[in-house]
Design a protein around this motif. Sequence first.
Motif, PDB file in Angstrom:
ATOM      1  N   VAL A   7     -17.074 109.385 -24.966  1.00 56.18           N
ATOM      2  CA  VAL A   7     -17.836 108.167 -24.708  1.00 56.18           C
ATOM      3  C   VAL A   7     -19.288 108.394 -25.077  1.00 56.18           C
ATOM      4  CG1 VAL A   7     -18.783 106.711 -22.866  1.00 56.18           C
ATOM      5  CG2 VAL A   7     -16.353 107.258 -22.890  1.00 56.18           C
ATOM      6  N   THR A   8     -19.905 107.385 -25.671  1.00 57.74           N
ATOM      7  CA  THR A   8     -21.351 107.356 -25.845  1.00 57.74           C
ATOM      8  C   THR A   8     -21.906 106.195 -25.039  1.00 57.74           C
ATOM      9  OG1 THR A   8     -23.179 107.190 -27.423  1.00 57.74           O
ATOM     10  CG2 THR A   8     -21.189 105.967 -27.976  1.00 57.74           C
ATOM     11  N   GLY A 192     -23.253 111.893 -45.090  1.00 54.19           N
ATOM     12  CA  GLY A 192     -22.301 112.759 -44.401  1.00 54.19           C
ATOM     13  C   GLY A 192     -20.861 112.368 -44.647  1.00 54.19           C
ATOM     14  N   ALA A 193     -20.646 111.355 -45.488  1.00 52.09           N
ATOM     15  CA  ALA A 193     -19.308 110.796 -45.720  1.00 52.09           C
ATOM     16  C   ALA A 193     -18.646 110.428 -44.390  1.00 52.09           C
ATOM     17  CB  ALA A 193     -18.434 111.770 -46.512  1.00 52.09           C
ATOM     18  N   TRP A 194     -19.448 109.842 -43.489  1.00 55.10           N
ATOM     19  CA  TRP A 194     -18.955 109.511 -42.154  1.00 55.10           C
ATOM     20  C   TRP A 194     -18.056 108.280 -42.174  1.00 55.10           C
ATOM     21  CZ3 TRP A 194     -19.610 113.077 -38.611  1.00 55.10           C
ATOM     22  CH2 TRP A 194     -20.730 113.919 -38.640  1.00 55.10           C
ATOM     23  N   HIS A 195     -17.102 108.269 -41.271  1.00 56.45           N
ATOM     24  CA  HIS A 195     -16.158 107.152 -41.104  1.00 56.45           C
ATOM     25  C   HIS A 195     -16.499 106.442 -39.793  1.00 56.45           C
ATOM     26  CE1 HIS A 195     -12.305 105.051 -41.555  1.00 56.45           C
ATOM     27  NE2 HIS A 195     -12.068 105.292 -40.275  1.00 56.45           N
ATOM     28  N   ASP A 196     -16.706 105.141 -39.846  1.00 49.70           N
ATOM     29  CA  ASP A 196     -17.075 104.340 -38.682  1.00 49.70           C
ATOM     30  C   ASP A 196     -15.842 104.159 -37.799  1.00 49.70           C
ATOM     31  OD1 ASP A 196     -17.732 102.277 -36.891  1.00 49.70           O
ATOM     32  OD2 ASP A 196     -19.026 101.265 -38.344  1.00 49.70           O
ATOM     33  N   ALA A 197     -15.820 104.855 -36.651  1.00 52.71           N
ATOM     34  CA  ALA A 197     -14.613 104.887 -35.824  1.00 52.71           C
ATOM     35  C   ALA A 197     -14.306 103.541 -35.176  1.00 52.71           C
ATOM     36  CB  ALA A 197     -14.746 105.968 -34.752  1.00 52.71           C
ATOM     37  N   ILE A 198     -15.334 102.778 -34.814  1.00 43.33           N
ATOM     38  CA  ILE A 198     -15.062 101.492 -34.175  1.00 43.33           C
ATOM     39  C   ILE A 198     -14.573 100.477 -35.203  1.00 43.33           C
ATOM     40  CG2 ILE A 198     -16.050  99.600 -32.835  1.00 43.33           C
ATOM     41  CD1 ILE A 198     -15.595 102.255 -31.308  1.00 43.33           C
ATOM     42  N   ARG A 227     -24.421  95.295 -32.203  1.00 42.19           N
ATOM     43  CA  ARG A 227     -23.736  96.593 -32.124  1.00 42.19           C
ATOM     44  C   ARG A 227     -24.724  97.672 -32.540  1.00 42.19           C
ATOM     45  NH1 ARG A 227     -19.522 100.007 -35.285  1.00 42.19           N
ATOM     46  NH2 ARG A 227     -20.282  98.907 -37.135  1.00 42.19           N
ATOM     47  N   LEU A 228     -25.379  98.248 -31.543  1.00 42.15           N
ATOM     48  CA  LEU A 228     -26.395  99.274 -31.776  1.00 42.15           C
ATOM     49  C   LEU A 228     -25.863 100.691 -31.532  1.00 42.15           C
ATOM     50  CD1 LEU A 228     -29.455  97.602 -29.977  1.00 42.15           C
ATOM     51  CD2 LEU A 228     -28.746  97.383 -32.378  1.00 42.15           C
ATOM     52  N   ASP A 229     -24.730 100.792 -30.856  1.00 44.71           N
ATOM     53  CA  ASP A 229     -24.166 102.081 -30.460  1.00 44.71           C
ATOM     54  C   ASP A 229     -22.944 102.374 -31.326  1.00 44.71           C
ATOM     55  OD1 ASP A 229     -25.727 102.495 -27.682  1.00 44.71           O
ATOM     56  OD2 ASP A 229     -25.134 100.389 -27.915  1.00 44.71           O
ATOM     57  N   HIS A 230     -22.904 103.587 -31.871  1.00 44.25           N
ATOM     58  CA  HIS A 230     -21.916 103.885 -32.904  1.00 44.25           C
ATOM     59  C   HIS A 230     -21.237 105.227 -32.648  1.00 44.25           C
ATOM     60  CE1 HIS A 230     -23.490 100.639 -35.560  1.00 44.25           C
ATOM     61  NE2 HIS A 230     -24.630 100.926 -34.944  1.00 44.25           N
ATOM     62  N   ILE A 231     -20.022 105.349 -33.149  1.00 41.59           N
ATOM     63  CA  ILE A 231     -19.318 106.623 -33.205  1.00 41.59           C
ATOM     64  C   ILE A 231     -18.789 106.778 -34.622  1.00 41.59           C
ATOM     65  CG2 ILE A 231     -17.419 108.023 -32.329  1.00 41.59           C
ATOM     66  CD1 ILE A 231     -17.568 106.508 -29.700  1.00 41.59           C
TER      67      ILE A 231
END
Length: 268
Positions: A7-8, A192-198, A227-231
């Motif tokens: 959780v964040t 970072g080649a990040w994937h947006d989990a939400i 939506r300011l909070d991300h994972i």
Amino acid sequence: MPTLRIVTWNINSVRLRLPLLADLVRDLAPDVICLQETKCPDALFPHEGVEALGFPHRAVRGMKGYNGTAILSRLPFSVRADDPDWCARGDCRHLGADLAVPGGLELHNFYVPAGGDVPDREANPKFAHKLDFIAEATAWNAARGPARRAMMLGDLNIAPLESDVWSHRQLLDVVSHTPVEVAALEGWQRAGAWHDAIRHFVPPPEKIYTWWSYRARDWEASDRGRRLDHIWVSQDLAAGLRDWRVHRAARNWTQTSDHVPVLVELDV
């Protein structure tokens, strides 16, 4: 395969809202909680209260009255002591850890500067700081290459997609959704080649928010959120994403934060 529930939450003062952590644990049953805006010097962090909730492993990086990050975990971890001090300010906006799960897991908890009210670098030093912070984080990610067995999460203070805000047109010149901020955040994500989990679970154009202003007379009725909070997760973890929740009910807790907890569950 074991799963991790993480959780964040921008708690907006951990000492003031410590009782709400019990509600979070009851509702979401997390293994790891990443907090932002703890507003608490390390010496005053409420370790006893957190320990009582079942989180024996903790790391805190805080300061009086402002900013601050913390990681609370049921699992052992080690703090990443050599991660950068962004913009050389020592302002407790990032806490990195290596979680002790099979294969390891690198975790980065961020609190990005809000940026003030005026979306102009020259007129507003806070906005310049926000852009500089993201530029440094992007360069750091780019130098490291695509993330591997890693998560990056927190209050990033930017709503990047049109469906991340209640009105794209009306918020185009409002800090948190301006084109320059959106481009900066997207650049960081690509680096970072990040994937947006939400958004893995809730693709556009469906609206989803994690923050509603205190100024709203009835936040739920107006529903003017962002939506300011991300994972974000590394690409090698994306296929293991199992569940998610933006815990809207938390916005109605007594003396709550203007942000709500965001949860992701994934195979580790």
